[in-house]
Write a protein that holds these residues in place. Structure first.
Motif, short mmCIF file in Angstrom:
data_model
loop_
_atom_site.label_atom_id
_atom_site.label_comp_id
_atom_site.label_asym_id
_atom_site.label_seq_id
_atom_site.Cartn_x
_atom_site.Cartn_y
_atom_site.Cartn_z
N ASN A 79 36.26 42.52 53.06
CA ASN A 79 37.13 41.38 53.33
C ASN A 79 36.48 40.42 54.33
O ASN A 79 36.63 39.20 54.21
N HIS A 86 34.00 38.45 52.48
CA HIS A 86 34.70 37.47 51.64
C HIS A 86 35.01 36.20 52.42
O HIS A 86 34.72 35.09 51.98
N ARG A 87 35.56 36.37 53.62
CA ARG A 87 35.85 35.21 54.48
C ARG A 87 34.57 34.46 54.85
O ARG A 87 34.51 33.24 54.80
N ASP A 108 33.09 32.47 51.83
CA ASP A 108 33.89 31.28 51.57
C ASP A 108 33.57 30.20 52.60
O ASP A 108 33.44 29.02 52.27
N VAL A 116 31.73 30.51 45.07
CA VAL A 116 33.12 30.61 45.53
C VAL A 116 33.93 31.48 44.56
O VAL A 116 34.71 32.34 44.97
N LYS A 117 33.72 31.27 43.26
CA LYS A 117 34.47 32.04 42.27
C LYS A 117 34.04 33.51 42.26
O LYS A 117 34.86 34.42 42.18
N ASP A 157 35.95 37.25 42.79
CA ASP A 157 35.87 38.39 41.86
C ASP A 157 35.42 39.66 42.58
O ASP A 157 35.96 40.73 42.34
N GLU A 206 35.72 40.39 45.73
CA GLU A 206 36.79 40.85 46.63
C GLU A 206 37.84 41.64 45.84
O GLU A 206 38.33 42.67 46.30
N ARG A 207 38.17 41.17 44.64
CA ARG A 207 39.16 41.87 43.80
C ARG A 207 38.62 43.22 43.34
O ARG A 207 39.38 44.18 43.20
N ARG A 232 39.70 46.45 34.48
CA ARG A 232 39.79 45.16 35.19
C ARG A 232 38.52 44.86 35.98
O ARG A 232 38.14 43.70 36.12
N ASN A 246 33.90 37.77 34.22
CA ASN A 246 34.13 36.46 34.87
C ASN A 246 32.86 35.97 35.56
O ASN A 246 32.50 34.80 35.46
N ARG A 282 33.72 29.82 28.43
CA ARG A 282 34.98 30.55 28.50
C ARG A 282 35.87 30.14 27.34
O ARG A 282 35.88 28.98 26.92
#
Lengths: 222, 222
Positions: free
Chosen positions: A56, A59-60, A63, A87-88, A92, A94-95, A195, A202, A217
């Motif tokens: 996390n 991730h921050r 970004d 950014v995208k 992904d 992080e998820r 997932r 993605n 896409r």
């Protein structure tokens, strides 16, 4: 201008490097959680469940780096596509980390029961998903469209395994009531793995857009 | 410069408008699929399952608009944050559309069996999730941080309902073997609804970042 440009390229390389590092961390968490599930290692599961903070934080940070590059350097064309892709991809990854936590939680519940079966397809799914994430990120760093397309093609394998896991477990649930609850958690785990494969897909799509400025896409044709 | 600025603001307003339109479409698909499930309307489900293309087309268009705004106008500060938020929100709305398809598919399988119970909590979850998406998008367009924080707070309600759905269905599965398979699909549907709530939460977090330049993700404190 040359110094300015080199500075920008250095910053962009650092952004890519941090993203790759974050991806490595997510892959490691994925492999750890499946290893702990198979080895019935509750402490290992607890470590994955509570160990999301480094991811996390990255991730921050990523970004923030991407945003500063956009705001301060006003990049154009190819570089802009790279930063938007970063950014995208950051989201992904992080998820994927979140999904490792979800798998750890479902696995902990699963381990409160006797094993319902030998786990074969779920570790296969874990390996496949990890390799998809790894290759998608390699494709990003190298700008390798072919590798990205190869990742897209592997999603069907993961879907096939997920369906087989579901069929097998449904069979067990119908023959042995004591297996209903633990089988449900294995089904959820297989969905979480699917997932993770979707997130790798993605990333691969973002790589293809970045390299070719072509939006693949929703075309149904990788 | 003034004309240039007005042109930029017009383009940005159009981007927001299209995003809102896309969100409306996704909400409509969510409400339709739950209505069709409750009303055992297989044709309605088939319409949702096959009707994702308008949303996908908007997804591509909005990404394209955002990218052009970034590339051609080189926006700064607040406008840059808005455009980056739009790119992320666009992804979340597209995923909500995908989840409506997943719900339609699970519902179609469910309807091949006799009803296992009266559906109460699942339609509640659908309404709650739709309202979260709607409010998150309103918060985006109005730049309303308070509304965004309110959306974050509602995620627990959705989680609570999901757990209750799981408990109820597990009970049914354990008492009646014929209910195992259809109950599994209802459990999956409740998970898909929870994920729609997660996407609304993501949008709300992006709104707060956009408005306040404060990153509230991963702090655990909305």
């Amino acid at each position: 201008v040359d110094t300015h440009h080199r500075r920008f390229q250095d910053d962009l390389d650092q952004l890519k490097g941090r993203l790759l590092e974050m991806g490595g961390l997510a892959e490691e968490r994925l492999l750890s959680v499946i290893r702990a599930l198979v080895g019935r290692d509750t402490e290992g599961l607890a470590r994955v469940a509570s160990g999301d903070e480094p991811l996390n934080a990255l991730h921050r940070e990523i970004d923030d780096r991407a945003f500063k590059l956009l705001a301060l350097q006003q990049p154009l064309a190819a570089d802009l596509r790279t930063i938007v892709a970063a950014v995208k991809i950051n989201t992904d990854i992080e998820r994927i980390g979140d999904l490792a936590v979800n798998i750890a939680e479902a696995s902990s519940r699963y381990l409160t029961h006797p094993p319902v079966k030998d786990l074969v397809d779920i570790p296969l799914m874990g390996d496949l998903a990890q390799k998809m994430v790894q290759d998608a990120l390699d494709a990003f760093v190298r700008g390798d469209q072919d590798l990205a397309r190869d990742v897209l093609n592997r999603d069907d394998q993961l879907d096939g395994l997920k369906s087989r896991v579901f069929r097998d477990l449904l069979g067990l649930m119908l023959t042995d009531q004591a297996k209903v609850k633990p089988s449900l958690d294995l089904i959820l785990i297989s969905r979480h793995l699917e997932r993770i494969g979707d997130h790798a897909t993605n990333i691969a799509e973002d790589v293809i857009f970045m390299v070719s400025a072509l939006d693949v896409r929703h075309t149904g044709a990788p």
